[in-house]
Design a protein around this motif. Structure first.
Motif, PDB file in Angstrom:
ATOM      1  N   LYS A  47       0.833  -1.211   0.000  1.00  0.00           N
ATOM      2  CA  LYS A  47       0.000   0.000   0.000  1.00  0.00           C
ATOM      3  C   LYS A  47       0.865   1.258   0.000  1.00  0.00           C
ATOM      4  CE  LYS A  47      -3.953  -1.733   2.638  1.00  0.00           C
ATOM      5  NZ  LYS A  47      -4.624  -1.654   3.938  1.00  0.00           N
ATOM      6  N   ILE A  48       1.905   1.254   0.816  1.00  0.00           N
ATOM      7  CA  ILE A  48       2.782   2.414   0.921  1.00  0.00           C
ATOM      8  C   ILE A  48       3.463   2.682  -0.417  1.00  0.00           C
ATOM      9  CG2 ILE A  48       4.926   3.282   1.972  1.00  0.00           C
ATOM     10  CD1 ILE A  48       4.022   1.724   4.535  1.00  0.00           C
ATOM     11  N   VAL A  49       4.030   1.628  -1.009  1.00  0.00           N
ATOM     12  CA  VAL A  49       4.729   1.797  -2.286  1.00  0.00           C
ATOM     13  C   VAL A  49       3.767   2.277  -3.368  1.00  0.00           C
ATOM     14  CG1 VAL A  49       5.964   0.577  -4.124  1.00  0.00           C
ATOM     15  CG2 VAL A  49       6.574   0.185  -1.731  1.00  0.00           C
ATOM     16  N   ALA A  50       2.578   1.694  -3.433  1.00  0.00           N
ATOM     17  CA  ALA A  50       1.589   2.107  -4.443  1.00  0.00           C
ATOM     18  C   ALA A  50       1.199   3.569  -4.255  1.00  0.00           C
ATOM     19  CB  ALA A  50       0.360   1.204  -4.370  1.00  0.00           C
ATOM     20  N   THR A  51       1.011   3.994  -3.019  1.00  0.00           N
ATOM     21  CA  THR A  51       0.654   5.389  -2.747  1.00  0.00           C
ATOM     22  C   THR A  51       1.779   6.328  -3.140  1.00  0.00           C
ATOM     23  OG1 THR A  51      -0.764   4.686  -0.920  1.00  0.00           O
ATOM     24  CG2 THR A  51      -0.106   6.997  -0.943  1.00  0.00           C
ATOM     25  N   ILE A  52       3.023   5.949  -2.838  1.00  0.00           N
ATOM     26  CA  ILE A  52       4.166   6.788  -3.199  1.00  0.00           C
ATOM     27  C   ILE A  52       4.301   6.894  -4.709  1.00  0.00           C
ATOM     28  CG2 ILE A  52       6.698   6.877  -3.208  1.00  0.00           C
ATOM     29  CD1 ILE A  52       6.565   5.833  -0.304  1.00  0.00           C
ATOM     30  N   VAL A  53       4.225   5.767  -5.387  1.00  0.00           N
ATOM     31  CA  VAL A  53       4.351   5.772  -6.849  1.00  0.00           C
ATOM     32  C   VAL A  53       3.253   6.623  -7.476  1.00  0.00           C
ATOM     33  CG1 VAL A  53       4.187   4.312  -8.912  1.00  0.00           C
ATOM     34  CG2 VAL A  53       5.614   3.605  -6.983  1.00  0.00           C
ATOM     35  N   LYS A  54       2.025   6.491  -6.984  1.00  0.00           N
ATOM     36  CA  LYS A  54       0.902   7.280  -7.512  1.00  0.00           C
ATOM     37  C   LYS A  54       1.119   8.764  -7.257  1.00  0.00           C
ATOM     38  CE  LYS A  54      -4.157   7.605  -7.256  1.00  0.00           C
ATOM     39  NZ  LYS A  54      -4.335   9.009  -6.927  1.00  0.00           N
ATOM     40  N   SER A  55       1.511   9.124  -6.033  1.00  0.00           N
ATOM     41  CA  SER A  55       1.682  10.542  -5.720  1.00  0.00           C
ATOM     42  C   SER A  55       2.854  11.139  -6.494  1.00  0.00           C
ATOM     43  CB  SER A  55       1.848  10.763  -4.221  1.00  0.00           C
ATOM     44  OG  SER A  55       3.019  10.170  -3.746  1.00  0.00           O
ATOM     45  N   LEU A  56       3.932  10.381  -6.685  1.00  0.00           N
ATOM     46  CA  LEU A  56       5.071  10.892  -7.448  1.00  0.00           C
ATOM     47  C   LEU A  56       4.723  11.066  -8.925  1.00  0.00           C
ATOM     48  CD1 LEU A  56       8.187   9.074  -5.972  1.00  0.00           C
ATOM     49  CD2 LEU A  56       7.555  11.464  -5.748  1.00  0.00           C
ATOM     50  N   SER A  57       3.880  10.200  -9.434  1.00  0.00           N
ATOM     51  CA  SER A  57       3.511  10.318 -10.843  1.00  0.00           C
ATOM     52  C   SER A  57       2.599  11.515 -11.085  1.00  0.00           C
ATOM     53  CB  SER A  57       2.846   9.031 -11.335  1.00  0.00           C
ATOM     54  OG  SER A  57       1.604   8.851 -10.685  1.00  0.00           O
TER      55      SER A  57
END
Length: 196
Positions: A70-80
């Motif tokens: 969940k953390i990685v997915a949220t980070i990747v989404k927010s960075l994109s």
């Protein structure tokens, strides 16, 4: 996990088991976490629990893996979603996501982190590796003339420094974890790192 849930009902059972274990960790601590209590709180039979998990450590591992994903997915989404040229906003999004993930249910999360550290002290941090790889590719896309090159080694050091500070704040039950100053210091660390 012993068996992966393939049907919606099985997925609901696994979700209920993981949520029940998290609630017990939060309210009663690690010493009160047993497979019987987890099954009872989840509303499933002990046999159903053992279909999916060998023991309570496997349940804690599944909680940690789910949170990491969940953390990685949220980070990747927010960075994109952040402009490549606005590195401070991108860094702040990463820091805010990491801190936010560890700040909720602090007692349960601290116990999960401690159990994972005991069990896998020398194992690589897959979540930090994924974030580091994303930082390298994001930096390459939005590279400015005066910015430092974000190599895989640089991304490794930066992510481990940030995750290490957050992990220490969780394990030490630090009041800094949820402060704006803590977030700001982590952002400054990353920005200084990028410029040097």
């Amino acid at each position: 996990m012993r068996k992966s849930p393939t049907q919606a009902r099985a997925t609901q059972t696994v979700d209920a088991i993981l949520e029940a274990a998290t609630q017990i960790l939060q309210s009663d601590g690690e010493e009160r976490l047993t497979t019987n209590r987890i099954a009872e709180r989840a509303g499933v039979s002990i046999g159903s629990l053992y279909q999916y998990f060998a023991d309570k450590e496997a349940i804690v591992e599944a909680i940690a893996e789910r949170e990491r994903s969940k953390i990685v997915a949220t980070i990747v989404k927010s960075l994109s979603e952040v402009e490549a040229a606005d590195s401070e906003s991108a860094v702040r999004e990463v820091v805010r996501t990491l801190v936010g993930a560890f700040a909720r249910r602090r007692r349960a999360r601290r116990i999960v982190v401690m159990m994972m550290l005991r069990r896998w002290q020398n194992a690589p941090d897959k979540g930090a590796d994924e974030v580091a790889q994303f930082l390298v590719s994001a930096a390459a896309r939005g590279k400015s003339a005066n910015a430092r090159v974000m190599t895989p080694v640089a991304a490794f050091v930066l992510t481990r420094a940030m995750v290490g500070a957050i992990r220490a704040a969780v394990l030490e039950n630090s009041p800094y974890l949820e402060s704006q100053e803590f977030e700001d210091e982590l952002v400054r660390l990353a920005i200084l790192f990028e410029k040097n």
